[in-house]
Scaffold this active site. Structure first.
Site, PDB file in Angstrom:
ATOM      1  N   LYS A 115      39.163  35.713  28.778  1.00 52.51           N
ATOM      2  CA  LYS A 115      38.981  36.821  29.730  1.00 52.51           C
ATOM      3  C   LYS A 115      40.277  37.586  29.978  1.00 52.51           C
ATOM      4  CE  LYS A 115      39.693  34.219  34.024  1.00 52.51           C
ATOM      5  NZ  LYS A 115      40.924  34.915  34.421  1.00 52.51           N
ATOM      6  N   THR A 116      41.409  36.905  30.018  1.00 51.94           N
ATOM      7  CA  THR A 116      42.674  37.612  30.246  1.00 51.94           C
ATOM      8  C   THR A 116      42.969  38.561  29.100  1.00 51.94           C
ATOM      9  OG1 THR A 116      43.526  35.713  31.491  1.00 51.94           O
ATOM     10  CG2 THR A 116      45.126  37.341  30.747  1.00 51.94           C
ATOM     11  N   GLN A 118      31.570  29.104  37.537  1.00 49.00           N
ATOM     12  CA  GLN A 118      32.843  28.552  38.014  1.00 49.00           C
ATOM     13  C   GLN A 118      33.163  28.997  39.437  1.00 49.00           C
ATOM     14  OE1 GLN A 118      36.123  27.977  35.005  1.00 49.00           O
ATOM     15  NE2 GLN A 118      34.984  29.534  33.884  1.00 49.00           N
ATOM     16  N   ASP A 146      39.696  40.597  38.337  1.00 49.61           N
ATOM     17  CA  ASP A 146      39.703  39.290  37.681  1.00 49.61           C
ATOM     18  C   ASP A 146      39.099  38.248  38.622  1.00 49.61           C
ATOM     19  OD1 ASP A 146      40.237  37.282  35.869  1.00 49.61           O
ATOM     20  OD2 ASP A 146      42.348  37.083  36.410  1.00 49.61           O
ATOM     21  N   GLU A 147      38.513  37.188  38.070  1.00 51.57           N
ATOM     22  CA  GLU A 147      37.933  36.084  38.852  1.00 51.57           C
ATOM     23  C   GLU A 147      36.995  36.618  39.946  1.00 51.57           C
ATOM     24  OE1 GLU A 147      38.235  33.218  37.794  1.00 51.57           O
ATOM     25  OE2 GLU A 147      40.219  32.816  36.971  1.00 51.57           O
ATOM     26  N   ARG A 199      37.615  21.659  31.144  1.00 49.80           N
ATOM     27  CA  ARG A 199      39.085  21.666  31.067  1.00 49.80           C
ATOM     28  C   ARG A 199      39.565  21.000  29.782  1.00 49.80           C
ATOM     29  NH1 ARG A 199      39.606  25.635  33.086  1.00 49.80           N
ATOM     30  NH2 ARG A 199      37.336  25.583  33.092  1.00 49.80           N
TER      31      ARG A 199
END
Length: 690
Positions: A34-35, A250, A217-218, A585
């Site tokens: 995503k970044t 998330q 973002d997020e 993770r």
């Protein structure tokens, strides 16, 4: 012509980067880049001349994320010369920038302060006491959280907050005292911008017209106030160019105000919005992703997506599930596995826990085995008392009206100023620094007052920030206090202060700029000092979000622990999302453990495996802990279980006490943890093994 910012993007990512017209929701699963999408999208907008740098607003949740995005954008050769004046930062840093430019219209003083949690507690303690209330019944720490939660809802009017009369009085008195002190708290930063925009349409229109493209973002972590800000900035635009990137699976921060409905209802908020799903995962194996997908599908409140690995052919290792007799066996198993397989690469391993209390057994076992570890999130740099003291000194130097900082440092080191002396200063109605010059005190206190005032009497504005702070802390006696301290941690505290002066303050051109940075960092959730040390990371799952490790241990997957026993059925979906975050993770392997007996609040309790284990599709699990034939690692050989002799770990049935598990034996006497009767000693002949 090949554009650098478009290189190596997959088809999903390219679509998200180039879809620049109208509202867009990018559902970005864990490890899907995503970044990279956000930074490439900014580069695409700049390169094609769709907007100038200052016409792009990019919002993040941490300073770390904002800095990483800014760095990455600047690395693209095609647009590196264009990104100097991007509006990129956290919601709070961007809103603070708006308030600094419009302080008068916002009803603030030009040099308003930003109060952190410690400052808020001090204000609330005074306010609650002045209202004639008991601080034991109305705990200031609890009220910091309550007021923060209220402000996160974006409600201006205290009367509309649904509070009791006493609660309304506390909130009103607290807000009034903040204004009297020339300060705002962290929650106010966004709230004051909302008020500013609501009361000043001209200012609102200025920013609406300026920001042609908004990126978030997020997005799943946004609260009501942040969503209200986005709605204001895009208000009256038929097809606003707002791109929100996030993952509904998330969303794990409802306890601090995040509202998952913001992402679930995006299409209702922005009619005609497009949704693009990023489902290609660059982190984990097929089995890990399959396990995560099968688990999260049990949630009803989600938009839906399926993560898939880049290399579908390599399924990778299954998710290992191991049941052990007790929590200490669990810690021994994890420590033994790491010891035998780390090959001095301890940073490849992480232990992710649902609650901080679970870390104790691992800390003790790792210490006894010599396994290097770090308890991530134990304390932030800016949470340390010596750092907050130093910042209070700096704040009082720059802002002499700051009474809260005055009260914090007037007795560090001791100067003979007690509560009675402070009360006299307060009665004057002036700032404490001004009152110190005129208030009638004892002869000894007058000498101390003059000495204290002289500490700040030097030309700090024509001195570099680094030298000014060094001089200030020397003149005050604060550094001397720690040099002469007999406390065992005094050298470490001095080292922290040196790091503040030489490593942080020295980066800023002015002390006000540093103080602004410090105020934001004190409330930044990603200030954990993980570093690059070669240690095993022990952390909560919440703290692990955004991180990745080769091997992830997930202990205490037991009913009442995870999912948490305090969570209602309505909260269960967030607990499941937390489990999903934990599994994703891992790059190579996931090892889930549960203990049959665990010490909970000093009591040995019989435990049942977490329902989440049963919700994972069995095709992705190995609950026999046997590695693949070509696996050289001896990680999964149940070392502790093999050492257990005879009946320990076996299930038994007793006619009166029901079922239980044997946790110890001494000849014919078995120690059994019964499900309903606790731990009892019984003769072997009285139980039936099942």
């Amino acid at each position: 012509m090949s554009l650098e910012y478009m290189n190596d993007l997959n088809s999903e990512q390219k679509l998200a980067v180039t879809t620049v017209d109208g509202p867009l929701l990018v559902l970005s699963g864990a490890g899907t880049g995503k970044t990279r999408v956000l930074t490439s999208r900014i580069a695409h907008i700049l390169y094609n001349g769709f907007a100038r740098p200052w016409e792009i607003l990019a919002l993040t949740f941490t300073n770390k994320a904002a800095n990483e995005m800014r760095f990455r954008v600047a690395q693209y050769n095609e647009i590196s010369h264009l990104c100097g004046d991007l509006w990129m930062g956290t919601f709070h840093s961007v809103c603070l920038r708006i308030l600094r430019s419009n302080w008068a219209a916002a009803g603030l003083r030009r040099d308003f302060l930003i109060y952190g949690e410690d400052d808020q507690k001090s204000v609330l303690k005074r306010v609650i006491t002045d209202l004639g209330l008991d601080t034991k019944e109305f705990n200031p720490s609890d009220w910091v959280d309550k007021i923060s939660n209220l402000k996160d809802k974006g409600i201006f009017d205290v009367e509309k907050m649904g509070l009791s009369n006493i609660s309304q009085k506390i909130v009103k008195a607290y807000n009034a005292e903040l204004l009297n002190l020339g300060a705002v708290d962290f929650g106010d930063i966004i709230l004051f911008v909302l008020k500013l925009f609501e009361n000043n349409q001209e200012i609102l229109h200025k920013y609406q017209n300026q920001f042609k493209y908004i990126l978030v973002d997020e997005f799943q972590d946004t609260n009501a106030a942040q969503m209200a800000l986005l709605k204001m900035l895009t208000k009256d635009k038929e097809q606003p160019n707002i791109c929100c990137v996030g993952d509904d699976d998330q969303s794990i921060y409802s306890w601090r105000g995040a509202e998952i409905r913001n992402i679930l209802e995006f299409e209702k908020t922005y009619i005609g919005a497009k949704i693009i799903r990023l489902e290609t995962n660059y982190r984990s194996s097929a089995n890990i992703l399959g396990a995560a997908n099968s688990l999260i599908k049990n949630n009803m409140g989600r938009l839906g997506k399926d993560l898939r690995p880049v290399n579908i052919a390599d399924t990778g290792e299954p998710v290992y599930v191991l049941t052990v007799p007790s929590d200490w066996d669990e810690a021994r198993f994890v420590a033994d596995t790491i010891s035998r397989n780390a090959n001095n690469n301890f940073s490849n391993f992480a232990v992710l826990i649902r609650a901080g209390s679970i870390s104790r057994t691992f800390e003790e076992e790792f210490t006894s085995r010599g396994v290097p570890y770090k308890l991530v999130g134990a304390q932030k740099f800016y949470d340390r008392a010596e750092i907050r003291d130093a910042i209070a000194y700096i704040r009082l130097l720059v802002y002499p009206f700051d009474n809260i900082s005055f009260e914090r440092i007037i007795s560090k080191p001791r100067r003979g100023f007690g509560d009675s002396a402070i009360a006299k200063l307060r009665e004057s109605g002036k700032s404490f620094m001004d009152a110190l010059k005129t208030t009638k005190l004892s002869a000894k206190q007058n000498v101390a007052a003059n000495e204290f005032l002289s500490v700040f009497d030097f030309d700090w504005q024509n001195t570099t920030p680094k030298d000014a702070v060094q001089q200030l802390l020397e003149r005050s006696g604060y550094l001397k206090m720690w040099r002469e301290s007999k406390d065992t941690d005094a050298p470490e505290r001095l080292e922290h202060i040196r790091e503040l002066i030489n490593g942080v303050v020295s980066k800023y051109d002015t002390l006000p700029a540093f103080l602004e940075h410090a105020a934001l960092m004190m409330t930044d959730d990603n200030d954990n000092e993980t570093g690059d040390k070669n240690v095993v990371s022990i952390m909560t799952i919440h703290a692990a979000k955004g991180l990745e490790f080769n091997t992830v241990f997930l202990p205490a997957w037991e009913e009442g622990v995870f999912p948490n026993e305090k969570k209602s059925d309505n909260d269960m979906e967030e607990e499941r999302r937390l489990a999903y975050v934990a599994i994703t993770r891992a790059r190579v392997r996931v090892i889930i453990t549960n203990a049959m007996v665990r010490t909970v609040f000093g009591q040995r309790m019989y435990q049942m495996p977490s329902r989440f284990i049963g919700e994972i599709d069995k095709q992705f699990i190995n609950d026999n802990m046997r590695p693949r034939q070509n696996e050289n690692i001896k990680t999964y050989t149940k070392p502790t279980v093999k050492k257990i002799e005879s009946s320990v770990g076996k299930m038994v049935q007793h006619n009166e006490m029901g079922s239980g598990v044997v946790i110890a034996e001494n000849g014919n006497i078995l120690t059994v943890a019964f499900k309903t009767r606790g731990i009892k000693n019984v003769e072997r002949s009285f139980v039936k093994f099942i």
